[in-house]
Scaffold this motif. Sequence first.
Motif, PDB file in Angstrom:
ATOM      1  N   SER A  40       0.846  -1.180   0.000  1.00 12.06           N
ATOM      2  CA  SER A  40       0.000   0.000   0.000  1.00 12.06           C
ATOM      3  C   SER A  40       0.884   1.233   0.000  1.00 12.06           C
ATOM      4  O   SER A  40       1.909   1.265   0.657  1.00 12.06           O
ATOM      5  N   ASP A  42      -0.409   4.170   0.907  1.00  6.31           N
ATOM      6  CA  ASP A  42      -1.152   5.123   1.727  1.00  6.31           C
ATOM      7  C   ASP A  42      -0.443   5.359   3.051  1.00  6.31           C
ATOM      8  O   ASP A  42      -0.696   4.667   4.043  1.00  6.31           O
ATOM      9  N   GLU A  43       0.489   6.345   3.059  1.00  9.84           N
ATOM     10  CA  GLU A  43       1.182   6.684   4.286  1.00  9.84           C
ATOM     11  C   GLU A  43       1.634   8.135   4.233  1.00  9.84           C
ATOM     12  O   GLU A  43       1.796   8.716   3.154  1.00  9.84           O
ATOM     13  N   LYS A  53       0.714   5.107   8.763  1.00 10.68           N
ATOM     14  CA  LYS A  53       0.519   4.161   7.671  1.00 10.68           C
ATOM     15  C   LYS A  53      -0.790   3.415   7.822  1.00 10.68           C
ATOM     16  O   LYS A  53      -1.176   3.021   8.915  1.00 10.68           O
ATOM     17  N   ASN A  54      -1.474   3.233   6.698  1.00  8.18           N
ATOM     18  CA  ASN A  54      -2.602   2.308   6.616  1.00  8.18           C
ATOM     19  C   ASN A  54      -2.016   0.982   6.168  1.00  8.18           C
ATOM     20  O   ASN A  54      -1.599   0.833   5.021  1.00  8.18           O
ATOM     21  N   ASN A  56      -2.364  -2.645   5.161  1.00 11.26           N
ATOM     22  CA  ASN A  56      -3.357  -3.573   4.630  1.00 11.26           C
ATOM     23  C   ASN A  56      -2.916  -5.013   4.858  1.00 11.26           C
ATOM     24  O   ASN A  56      -1.778  -5.374   4.551  1.00 11.26           O
ATOM     25  N   ASN A  99      -9.772  -1.384  10.698  1.00 11.74           N
ATOM     26  CA  ASN A  99     -11.003  -1.318   9.923  1.00 11.74           C
ATOM     27  C   ASN A  99     -11.144  -2.630   9.154  1.00 11.74           C
ATOM     28  O   ASN A  99     -10.205  -3.065   8.489  1.00 11.74           O
ATOM     29  N   THR A 122      -7.598  -3.281   7.357  1.00  7.96           N
ATOM     30  CA  THR A 122      -6.633  -2.188   7.303  1.00  7.96           C
ATOM     31  C   THR A 122      -6.411  -1.699   8.720  1.00  7.96           C
ATOM     32  O   THR A 122      -7.371  -1.350   9.415  1.00  7.96           O
ATOM     33  N   LYS A 124      -4.493   1.138  11.069  1.00  4.50           N
ATOM     34  CA  LYS A 124      -3.816   2.441  11.072  1.00  4.50           C
ATOM     35  C   LYS A 124      -2.816   2.420  12.221  1.00  4.50           C
ATOM     36  O   LYS A 124      -3.201   2.212  13.384  1.00  4.50           O
TER      37      LYS A 124
END
Length: 128
Positions: A40, A42-43, A53-54, A56, A99, A122, A124
Amino acid sequence: MKADFMQQLNRQINSLDLFSRSVIGVSNDEDFIAITSIPSADETVYFDGTRDKNYNVQVTAKSKDRQECLESLTRIYKGLESLDDLPSENNSYKFQSININDFPALVLYDEQGFFIYELSITAKITIY
């Protein structure tokens, strides 16, 4: 220092009394539960090197007993959904939340009669 998030998540999953012990990565066993991180981007990286960081993660269950897979992934789903904290043993990360991205889903029924189900989550976390 290496973040020990996957080890702590695996330990938490193994505390749920499932049909098989969970492992990190892949397994060659006929019946198994395994967790794998999914790449991922997404950070957020800060000037001091800290990263939000998300993370996964895919949880996979394999068994010839369909119900065993579903019940185990549902137990994981419920156990992680209500998780308030998942502390690091080496202070390499701080847990924020988890999540559940979807319900357990059938991915494959193979020619040997094995059902493979997956659950996507996910987390966090802040990595130091």
